[in-house]
Design an enzyme around this catalytic site. Structure first.
Site, PDB file in Angstrom:
ATOM      1  N   CYS A   7       8.464   1.503   9.072  1.00  0.00           N
ATOM      2  CA  CYS A   7       9.044   2.791   9.421  1.00  0.00           C
ATOM      3  C   CYS A   7      10.357   3.027   8.693  1.00  0.00           C
ATOM      4  CB  CYS A   7       9.313   2.824  10.918  1.00  0.00           C
ATOM      5  SG  CYS A   7       7.981   2.117  11.867  1.00  0.00           S
ATOM      6  N   ARG A  32       8.249   6.638   4.352  1.00  0.00           N
ATOM      7  CA  ARG A  32       8.020   5.298   4.909  1.00  0.00           C
ATOM      8  C   ARG A  32       7.055   5.313   6.090  1.00  0.00           C
ATOM      9  NH1 ARG A  32      11.970   1.841   3.123  1.00  0.00           N
ATOM     10  NH2 ARG A  32      11.470   0.385   4.773  1.00  0.00           N
ATOM     11  N   TRP A  74       5.431   4.596  11.188  1.00  0.00           N
ATOM     12  CA  TRP A  74       4.086   4.343  10.670  1.00  0.00           C
ATOM     13  C   TRP A  74       3.479   3.263  11.541  1.00  0.00           C
ATOM     14  CZ3 TRP A  74       1.139   0.311   8.775  1.00  0.00           C
ATOM     15  CH2 TRP A  74       0.010   0.655   8.026  1.00  0.00           C
ATOM     16  N   ASN A 100      12.187  -1.226  12.839  1.00  0.00           N
ATOM     17  CA  ASN A 100      11.179  -1.345  11.784  1.00  0.00           C
ATOM     18  C   ASN A 100      10.812  -2.822  11.703  1.00  0.00           C
ATOM     19  OD1 ASN A 100       9.692  -1.283   9.408  1.00  0.00           O
ATOM     20  ND2 ASN A 100      11.490  -1.157   8.096  1.00  0.00           N
ATOM     21  N   GLY A 101       9.535  -3.161  11.878  1.00  0.00           N
ATOM     22  CA  GLY A 101       9.143  -4.563  11.804  1.00  0.00           C
ATOM     23  C   GLY A 101       8.256  -4.936  12.967  1.00  0.00           C
ATOM     24  N   GLU A 467      -6.360   1.634 -11.853  1.00  0.00           N
ATOM     25  CA  GLU A 467      -5.215   2.413 -11.371  1.00  0.00           C
ATOM     26  C   GLU A 467      -5.587   3.887 -11.197  1.00  0.00           C
ATOM     27  OE1 GLU A 467      -2.559   2.033  -9.959  1.00  0.00           O
ATOM     28  OE2 GLU A 467      -1.347   3.810 -10.352  1.00  0.00           O
ATOM     29  N   LYS A 471      -5.308   6.176  -7.748  1.00  0.00           N
ATOM     30  CA  LYS A 471      -4.563   7.442  -7.645  1.00  0.00           C
ATOM     31  C   LYS A 471      -5.441   8.528  -7.041  1.00  0.00           C
ATOM     32  CE  LYS A 471      -1.389   6.297  -7.892  1.00  0.00           C
ATOM     33  NZ  LYS A 471      -0.868   5.007  -8.168  1.00  0.00           N
ATOM     34  N   GLU A 474      -6.294   7.731  -3.131  1.00  0.00           N
ATOM     35  CA  GLU A 474      -5.270   7.772  -2.087  1.00  0.00           C
ATOM     36  C   GLU A 474      -4.713   9.163  -1.846  1.00  0.00           C
ATOM     37  OE1 GLU A 474      -1.791   5.302  -2.798  1.00  0.00           O
ATOM     38  OE2 GLU A 474      -1.958   5.579  -4.942  1.00  0.00           O
ATOM     39  N   HIS A 490     -24.434  -2.942 -14.193  1.00  0.00           N
ATOM     40  CA  HIS A 490     -24.823  -4.101 -13.393  1.00  0.00           C
ATOM     41  C   HIS A 490     -24.969  -3.720 -11.919  1.00  0.00           C
ATOM     42  CE1 HIS A 490     -24.636  -6.935 -16.686  1.00  0.00           C
ATOM     43  NE2 HIS A 490     -23.509  -6.352 -17.071  1.00  0.00           N
ATOM     44  N   LYS A 583       5.114   4.249   2.062  1.00  0.00           N
ATOM     45  CA  LYS A 583       5.589   3.821   0.744  1.00  0.00           C
ATOM     46  C   LYS A 583       5.744   2.311   0.630  1.00  0.00           C
ATOM     47  CE  LYS A 583       7.232   4.796  -3.382  1.00  0.00           C
ATOM     48  NZ  LYS A 583       6.189   5.151  -4.366  1.00  0.00           N
TER      49      LYS A 583
HETATM   50  C1  AGP Z   1       0.135   3.089  -4.989  1.00  0.00           C
HETATM   51  O1  AGP Z   1       0.228   4.424  -5.302  1.00  0.00           O
HETATM   52  C2  AGP Z   1       0.761   2.690  -3.697  1.00  0.00           C
HETATM   53  N1  AGP Z   1       1.999   3.243  -3.440  1.00  0.00           N
HETATM   54  C3  AGP Z   1       0.661   1.185  -3.403  1.00  0.00           C
HETATM   55  O2  AGP Z   1      -0.553   0.681  -3.860  1.00  0.00           O
HETATM   56  C4  AGP Z   1       1.820   0.312  -3.931  1.00  0.00           C
HETATM   57  O3  AGP Z   1       1.738   0.174  -5.315  1.00  0.00           O
HETATM   58  C5  AGP Z   1       1.756  -1.055  -3.237  1.00  0.00           C
HETATM   59  O4  AGP Z   1       1.875  -0.881  -1.857  1.00  0.00           O
HETATM   60  C6  AGP Z   1       2.817  -1.996  -3.745  1.00  0.00           C
HETATM   61  O5  AGP Z   1       4.096  -1.510  -3.510  1.00  0.00           O
HETATM   62  P1  AGP Z   1       5.367  -2.104  -4.232  1.00  0.00           P
HETATM   63  O6  AGP Z   1       5.221  -1.823  -5.687  1.00  0.00           O
HETATM   64  O7  AGP Z   1       6.529  -1.404  -3.611  1.00  0.00           O
HETATM   65  O8  AGP Z   1       5.362  -3.583  -3.962  1.00  0.00           O
END
Ligand code: AGP
Length: 588
Positions: A7, A32, A74, A100-101, A467, A471, A474, A490, A583
């Protein structure tokens, strides 16, 4: 029921407008977590506001005050509702806490408190904290000491902020979850991340684990374990206020995609001597692991290709959550390169802790200054991308790629040439954004109702396919999968039928083979989209990216980032805050 949090928290003490300042700060922390939010203001009494859902509007009654705390949540377990939202209150309603935690021993603590007559209104682990503080205040301790004694009873990772009705102070603490203090002019802040208070001050104090911070007429830091004061360094952040605002952009995602040319350039501006030293450490190691999660892991997979193709050094990319199986092969001759935008991803921090126990050297590649990862590392390379607010990693990804390439070039003594190639990639990135934006927007209209999108790439374009798929998934919620070019046949080629979109990354090294793979899906009716340096007739749509030698993997991802953004808009989704995501992933 167990409730885990990932959070954003904020605390403010100043001369007025506390509610408004906390509310604005929470909006900047919303990346977050955005399941619910809340504020506690210490004015005449303790005023509490808690709401499920994304941050809405602030009632006028909550705008003022001179001291308060706020939270944006979150949740992974437990209902998203008003009673589970933070701040959580003590039984006597005089203490409010945001957290947070995770408190691992909360059931045990609940039992202890229940045996002393306390009751609980929520399903959260957090609620034990204000109640333990109440318990210790009743023993005659000061507010700070009552918080400290409480912290000594907690097992697990946390960052907290607590207020006590009428006390005039805020107490914060960290253990494993980020917390930073900000020093303004007669205004003091604590927050999970600097953007929360950036419009007010750029003077910051980074807290370390097991430290308590007291916000009164100054900021004081104490050890959780000894209670003694700790002198901390005040640092000045060089991020600008504009970087944490959307400016003329509709969303942070588009803003951050557009910032990539600058971010790539900045990532390449590393001190050559330090790079040489770090590349030397990697070069001499018996085994080298590049470790990350999500997008950062995809950058690690690119490092596998870059180190082997550019420098002839074999390195291994591993998901942080799957690193345990490699622990046995670590020694003092091993190097773990930990890659992370936030520097707070828990799976990565745990990997680093385990690798340190085996005496492996830790090199980190990080964006957020003051985060946990650099403090655990022997060497750190800062990516210098500036704040990335959108939940999706875009500019931090291409900056990571720039750093990986630079390290590989440094390892084989081509650092200066490598820097020029990356600069060229930054120019090509700018050109790619300009040229592909209108086409991506148009293509998104065509693809917005599709169920699946497949991406293929060979060689160093394989991680680009991984990658690109992440994108699209998500942010648009369309199922997307990335494959090594030859792998579709395959199994997954069974899903290709008329109109299924397939994006093929064309590279000069694998032109012939990837063309064959593209033809295989076209023969089964796929709608074929190409991304590459040389246009070919086989494609229904093509995004041309300018050539930049070994750094072509940098501009090549941009058309997919833009497509993902416009797919989200077409599907009326918020690209900055995709559902169920946050994030920084600070829970396991
Ligand atoms: C990707 O768009 C995401 N935000 C997620 O996969 C992210 O790359 C992952 O959680 C790792 O985060 P970090 O680079 O802050 O360690």
């Amino acid at each position: 029921m167990l409730v885990l949090w990932m959070c954003g928290i904020i605390g403010f003490k100043g001369k007025g407008n506390a509610g408004k300042i906390i509310f604005e700060g929470l909006k900047r922390l919303e990346y977050r977590g955005y399941d619910s939010w809340g504020i506690a203001l210490n004015s005449a009494g303790l005023e509490i506001l808690r709401k499920p859902g994304k941050i809405g509007s602030l009632p006028a009654a909550f705008e003022g005050g001179s001291l308060g705390i706020g939270h944006t949540r979150w949740a992974t377990h437990g209902g998203v509702n008003e009673k589970n939202a933070h701040p959580q209150l003590s039984n006597n309603r005089k203490i409010a806490v945001v957290h947070n935690g995770i408190i691992e021993n909360f059931l045990e603590l609940k039992k202890f408190l229940s045996s002393h007559g306390f009751s609980f209104a929520s399903e959260t682990d957090t609620e034990v904290i204000p109640n333990l503080i109440q318990f210790h205040l009743a023993e005659g301790l000061s507010f700070r000491e009552a918080v400290r004694k409480t912290l000594l009873q907690l097992d697990g990772y946390y960052a907290i902020a607590a207020v006590l009705e009428g006390s005039g102070t805020i107490i914060g603490a960290r253990n494993g979850s980020p917390l930073v203090a900000g020093l303004g002019r007669n205004e003091f802040f604590i927050a999970s991340d600097i953007p929360a208070f950036m419009p007010h001050t750029r003077k910051v104090v980074f807290l370390d684990d097991r430290e308590i911070v007291e916000l009164d007429d100054s900021i004081k830091v104490f050890s959780v374990d000894s209670g003694l004061e700790i002198k901390k360094k005040v640092q000045r952040m060089h991020w600008s206020i504009e970087q944490v605002k959307k400016g003329n952009f509709a969303h942070f995602m588009l803003k951050e995609i557009s910032e990539q040319p600058d971010a790539i350039e900045k990532a390449a501006m590393q001190d050559p001597a330090r790079l040489k030293k770090i590349a030397g450490i990697i070069g001499k190691a018996d085994n080298v692991f590049f470790v990350g999660c999500g997008t950062s892991y995809h950058a690690c997979v690119s490092a596998e290709y870059a180190f082997s193709e550019i420098a002839g050094k074999s390195v291994k990319a591993v998901l942080a959550s799957e690193f345990a199986r490699h622990i046995k092969s670590l020694s003092e001759k091993s190097v773990v390169v930990a890659v992370s935008q936030s520097g707070e991803t828990i799976d990565l921090l745990e990997t680093v802790r385990a690798a340190k126990e085996k005496k492996a050297k830790i090199v980190s590649v990080v964006n957020v200054a003051g985060s946990s990862l650099p403090r655990m590392s022997d060497e750190t390379i800062m990516m210098n991308s500036g704040p990335e607010i959108c939940v999706l990693s875009t500019k931090s990804y291409t900056a990571q790629l720039a750093v990986m390439l630079l390290l590989a070039f440094s390892l084989c003594g081509r650092a200066a040439e490598g820097r020029c190639i990356i600069r060229k990639a930054a120019e090509k990135a700018a050109e790619t954004i300009r040229k592909s934006l209108p086409a991506a927007k148009k293509l998104a209209k065509k693809l917005s109702k599709k169920q699946d999108i497949f991406l293929i790439g060979r060689g160093n374009a394989f991680p680009s396919a991984l990658e690109g798929a992440l994108k699209i998934k998500e942010v648009s919620y369309i199922h997307a999968e990335g494959f090594a070019g030859a792998e579709l046949k395959h199994g997954t080629i069974a899903l290709i039928e008329k109109g299924v979109p397939v994006i093929a990354f064309m590279t000069s090294e694998s032109e012939k083979q990837i063309t064959s793979n593209a033809m295989e899906v076209k023969a089964r009716g796929a709608f074929l989209i190409g991304i590459g340096e040389k246009k070919s007739e086989i494609f229904d749509e093509f995004f041309e990216i300018g050539g930049c030698d070994e750094a072509a993997l940098i501009p090549r991802i941009i058309p997919v980032q833009l497509l993902a953004y416009y797919l989200a808009l077409e599907r009326r989704l918020d690209p900055d805050k995709p559902r169920n995501l946050a994030k920084s992933v600070t829970v396991k």
